[in-house]
Design a protein around this motif. Structure first.
Motif, PDB file in Angstrom:
ATOM      1  N   LEU A 217       0.823  -1.216   0.000  1.00 13.34           N
ATOM      2  CA  LEU A 217       0.000   0.000   0.000  1.00 13.34           C
ATOM      3  C   LEU A 217       0.852   1.259   0.000  1.00 13.34           C
ATOM      4  N   TYR A 218       1.876   1.293   0.842  1.00 11.70           N
ATOM      5  CA  TYR A 218       2.706   2.494   0.929  1.00 11.70           C
ATOM      6  C   TYR A 218       3.668   2.583  -0.261  1.00 11.70           C
ATOM      7  N   GLY A 219       3.945   1.437  -0.878  1.00 12.98           N
ATOM      8  CA  GLY A 219       4.787   1.458  -2.072  1.00 12.98           C
ATOM      9  C   GLY A 219       4.057   1.998  -3.288  1.00 12.98           C
ATOM     10  N   HIS A 220       2.788   1.597  -3.437  1.00 20.39           N
ATOM     11  CA  HIS A 220       1.998   2.052  -4.582  1.00 20.39           C
ATOM     12  C   HIS A 220       0.511   1.970  -4.256  1.00 20.39           C
ATOM     13  N   PRO A 221      -0.096   3.082  -3.781  1.00 19.64           N
ATOM     14  CA  PRO A 221      -1.544   3.083  -3.575  1.00 19.64           C
ATOM     15  C   PRO A 221      -2.270   3.142  -4.921  1.00 19.64           C
ATOM     16  N   PHE A 222      -3.304   2.312  -5.082  1.00 14.20           N
ATOM     17  CA  PHE A 222      -4.020   2.267  -6.356  1.00 14.20           C
ATOM     18  C   PHE A 222      -5.307   3.091  -6.353  1.00 14.20           C
ATOM     19  N   HIS A 223      -5.882   3.320  -5.172  1.00  7.86           N
ATOM     20  CA  HIS A 223      -7.120   4.097  -5.134  1.00  7.86           C
ATOM     21  C   HIS A 223      -6.797   5.594  -5.073  1.00  7.86           C
ATOM     22  N   PRO A 224      -7.508   6.422  -5.836  1.00  8.99           N
ATOM     23  CA  PRO A 224      -7.224   7.874  -5.823  1.00  8.99           C
ATOM     24  C   PRO A 224      -7.349   8.499  -4.436  1.00  8.99           C
ATOM     25  N   TYR A 225      -8.242   7.966  -3.609  1.00  8.43           N
ATOM     26  CA  TYR A 225      -8.396   8.499  -2.252  1.00  8.43           C
ATOM     27  C   TYR A 225      -7.152   8.197  -1.421  1.00  8.43           C
ATOM     28  N   THR A 226      -6.656   6.960  -1.498  1.00  9.74           N
ATOM     29  CA  THR A 226      -5.434   6.589  -0.775  1.00  9.74           C
ATOM     30  C   THR A 226      -4.261   7.417  -1.276  1.00  9.74           C
ATOM     31  N   GLU A 227      -4.199   7.605  -2.589  1.00  3.87           N
ATOM     32  CA  GLU A 227      -3.136   8.415  -3.196  1.00  3.87           C
ATOM     33  C   GLU A 227      -3.149   9.829  -2.624  1.00  3.87           C
ATOM     34  N   ALA A 228      -4.336  10.405  -2.476  1.00  5.79           N
ATOM     35  CA  ALA A 228      -4.451  11.761  -1.931  1.00  5.79           C
ATOM     36  C   ALA A 228      -4.061  11.803  -0.457  1.00  5.79           C
ATOM     37  N   LEU A 229      -4.469  10.790   0.304  1.00  3.54           N
ATOM     38  CA  LEU A 229      -4.084  10.728   1.717  1.00  3.54           C
ATOM     39  C   LEU A 229      -2.570  10.667   1.870  1.00  3.54           C
ATOM     40  N   MET A 230      -1.937   9.830   1.036  1.00  4.01           N
ATOM     41  CA  MET A 230      -0.476   9.674   1.097  1.00  4.01           C
ATOM     42  C   MET A 230       0.233  10.994   0.763  1.00  4.01           C
ATOM     43  N   SER A 231      -0.306  11.705  -0.212  1.00  3.31           N
ATOM     44  CA  SER A 231       0.354  12.949  -0.647  1.00  3.31           C
ATOM     45  C   SER A 231       0.281  14.030   0.422  1.00  3.31           C
ATOM     46  N   ALA A 232      -0.735  13.940   1.291  1.00 10.98           N
ATOM     47  CA  ALA A 232      -0.902  14.951   2.338  1.00 10.98           C
ATOM     48  C   ALA A 232      -0.058  14.665   3.574  1.00 10.98           C
ATOM     49  N   ALA A 233       0.450  13.433   3.681  1.00 13.81           N
ATOM     50  CA  ALA A 233       1.260  13.070   4.851  1.00 13.81           C
ATOM     51  C   ALA A 233       2.645  13.691   4.747  1.00 13.81           C
ATOM     52  N   PRO A 234       3.132  14.332   5.809  1.00 14.95           N
ATOM     53  CA  PRO A 234       4.470  14.943   5.755  1.00 14.95           C
ATOM     54  C   PRO A 234       5.552  13.885   5.645  1.00 14.95           C
ATOM     55  N   ILE A 235       6.638  14.207   4.934  1.00 15.43           N
ATOM     56  CA  ILE A 235       7.774  13.285   4.824  1.00 15.43           C
ATOM     57  C   ILE A 235       8.989  13.899   5.512  1.00 15.43           C
ATOM     58  N   ALA A 236       9.840  13.041   6.026  1.00 17.54           N
ATOM     59  CA  ALA A 236      10.966  13.496   6.853  1.00 17.54           C
ATOM     60  C   ALA A 236      12.083  14.138   6.033  1.00 17.54           C
TER      61      ALA A 236
ATOM     62  N   GLU B  99      -8.848  -7.664  -7.029  1.00 14.71           N
ATOM     63  CA  GLU B  99      -7.442  -7.873  -6.687  1.00 14.71           C
ATOM     64  C   GLU B  99      -6.570  -7.401  -7.848  1.00 14.71           C
ATOM     65  N   ILE B 100      -5.892  -6.265  -7.649  1.00 18.53           N
ATOM     66  CA  ILE B 100      -5.037  -5.682  -8.684  1.00 18.53           C
ATOM     67  C   ILE B 100      -3.758  -6.492  -8.837  1.00 18.53           C
ATOM     68  N   LYS B 101      -3.179  -6.851  -7.707  1.00 20.13           N
ATOM     69  CA  LYS B 101      -2.042  -7.775  -7.678  1.00 20.13           C
ATOM     70  C   LYS B 101      -2.178  -8.600  -6.418  1.00 20.13           C
ATOM     71  N   GLU B 102      -1.327  -9.583  -6.257  1.00 16.96           N
ATOM     72  CA  GLU B 102      -1.511 -10.535  -5.160  1.00 16.96           C
ATOM     73  C   GLU B 102      -1.616  -9.838  -3.802  1.00 16.96           C
ATOM     74  N   GLY B 103      -2.762 -10.019  -3.147  1.00 21.68           N
ATOM     75  CA  GLY B 103      -2.968  -9.458  -1.822  1.00 21.68           C
ATOM     76  C   GLY B 103      -3.320  -7.989  -1.794  1.00 21.68           C
ATOM     77  N   HIS B 104      -3.454  -7.359  -2.960  1.00 22.84           N
ATOM     78  CA  HIS B 104      -3.752  -5.922  -3.022  1.00 22.84           C
ATOM     79  C   HIS B 104      -5.097  -5.735  -3.721  1.00 22.84           C
ATOM     80  N   TRP B 105      -6.091  -5.330  -2.933  1.00 21.34           N
ATOM     81  CA  TRP B 105      -7.462  -5.187  -3.413  1.00 21.34           C
ATOM     82  C   TRP B 105      -7.847  -3.709  -3.465  1.00 21.34           C
ATOM     83  N   VAL B 106      -8.622  -3.356  -4.473  1.00 20.30           N
ATOM     84  CA  VAL B 106      -9.044  -1.963  -4.617  1.00 20.30           C
ATOM     85  C   VAL B 106     -10.438  -1.903  -5.239  1.00 20.30           C
TER      86      VAL B 106
END
Length: 324
Positions: free
Chosen positions: A244-263, A310-317
């Motif tokens: 999930l953190y390597g490649h979010p497939f849902h646009p909502y998850t993608e937006a959440l990730m982009s808003a998270a601060p990075i170190a 299932e987009i890829k093994e174990g990754h559902w969207v």
């Protein structure tokens, strides 16, 4: 069913009636949980993440039957528990415990720590008074509290110490499942890390399974094995932490990730600004509930609810046009 599955939810729904007028007639429903299918595996930490008001806490409370689901099924160790009577649920609650968000309001200010942690033993009629005292002392040591402070009241402890008391109370009956409902969001950042590390340590020590609920992506990333992303009462993405953190497939998850601060200040990251506000759970948009805020939306998104695939093994969207 798979014996590795501790909890299985099938089409779980929780609708709260919306009543108006003098006669309090039902005018609609708040769809807090809207058809969730989810599995919690034994020994894992399943992170449940989403914006405030998306139904995360209600889902956790439905598993414990602190809220009665409207429809659907919940299996615990292959047993369907929604039909259990009060006596059966009381026995089952030895195996299912919850840590609440606010350590200030979840502890009775009129009771000492020894009574708070010992309360589950009294309710379930377990252990004699002397054995109870020994067990409480042991639990306090396990969570990092001094046993000699057992006769103090909650107001005499800091926020982090109070949450440790809540953790000790949750562990009193040796549960199999612990639902942690935003357990660190009310604490200082420095204390958050201590409580998270404590929960990881206790999971190994007591062979616990966690449903960890949070709106904080960095907290979820630190503690979870798998992550479920929730939006307006529905699970929209489910994957392993790494996937999930390597490649979010849902646009909502993608937006959440982009808003998270990075170190890393040198690493550039595109921030995605979502259009509008979260729609009301009283009037969920047709089709994909995320389409009013999605930059990839097309006509089908307004008409058809996307199935979980299932987009890829174990990754559902659940998305008609997952990000590439």
């Amino acid at each position: 069913m798979n014996n590795r599955n501790l909890v299985v939810m099938e089409n779980l729904k929780k609708y709260f009636p919306l009543r108006k007028g003098l006669l309090r007639r039902t005018k609609g429903h708040i769809k807090a949980v809207d058809g969730v299918n989810l599995i919690i595996k034994k020994g894992e930490t399943l992170g449940l993440v989403g914006e405030s008001g998306c139904g995360k806490s209600t889902l956790g409370r439905c598993i414990l039957r602190l809220e009665e689901p409207t429809t659907g099924k919940v299996y615990f160790e292959d047993q369907e528990i929604l039909a259990y009577d009060r006596k059966k649920m009381l026995r089952l609650r030895q195996d299912m415990q919850i840590i609440f968000q606010d350590p200030y309001s979840s502890l009775n200010p009129r009771k000492t720590v020894v009574k708070i942690i010992g309360e589950p033993y009294v309710i379930h009629g377990i252990l004699s008074r002397s054995n109870r005292q020994e067990r409480i002392q042991h639990l306090m040591e396990v969570v990092g509290l001094l046993p000699e402070h057992m006769h103090r009241y909650p107001h005499e402890f800091s926020g982090g110490q109070r949450q440790r008391i809540c953790v000790a109370r949750a562990l009193a009956l040796n549960p199999k499942l612990v639902i942690a409902d935003e357990p660190v969001s009310a604490l200082d950042v420095s204390i958050q890390a201590q409580i998270l590390n404590l929960l990881v340590q206790l999971q190994r020590q007591f062979d616990l399974t966690y449903l960890f609920i949070s709106h904080d992506l960095s907290v979820i990333r630190h503690i979870s094995d798998r992550v479920a992303v929730m939006y307006l009462g529905r699970i929209v993405e489910l994957a392993t932490n790494h996937s999930l953190y390597g490649h979010p497939f849902h646009p909502y998850t993608e937006a959440l990730m982009s808003a998270a601060p990075i170190a890393n200040p040198l690493k550039k990251q595109e921030q995605i600004f979502l259009e509008g506000d979260v729609p009301s759970p009283i009037d969920i948009p047709p089709g994909c509930s995320f389409h009013p805020r999605c930059r990839y939306r097309q006509d089908i998104c307004t008409q058809k609810v996307p199935p979980m695939e299932e987009i890829k093994e174990g990754h559902w969207v659940a998305c008609h046009f997952p990000t590439k």
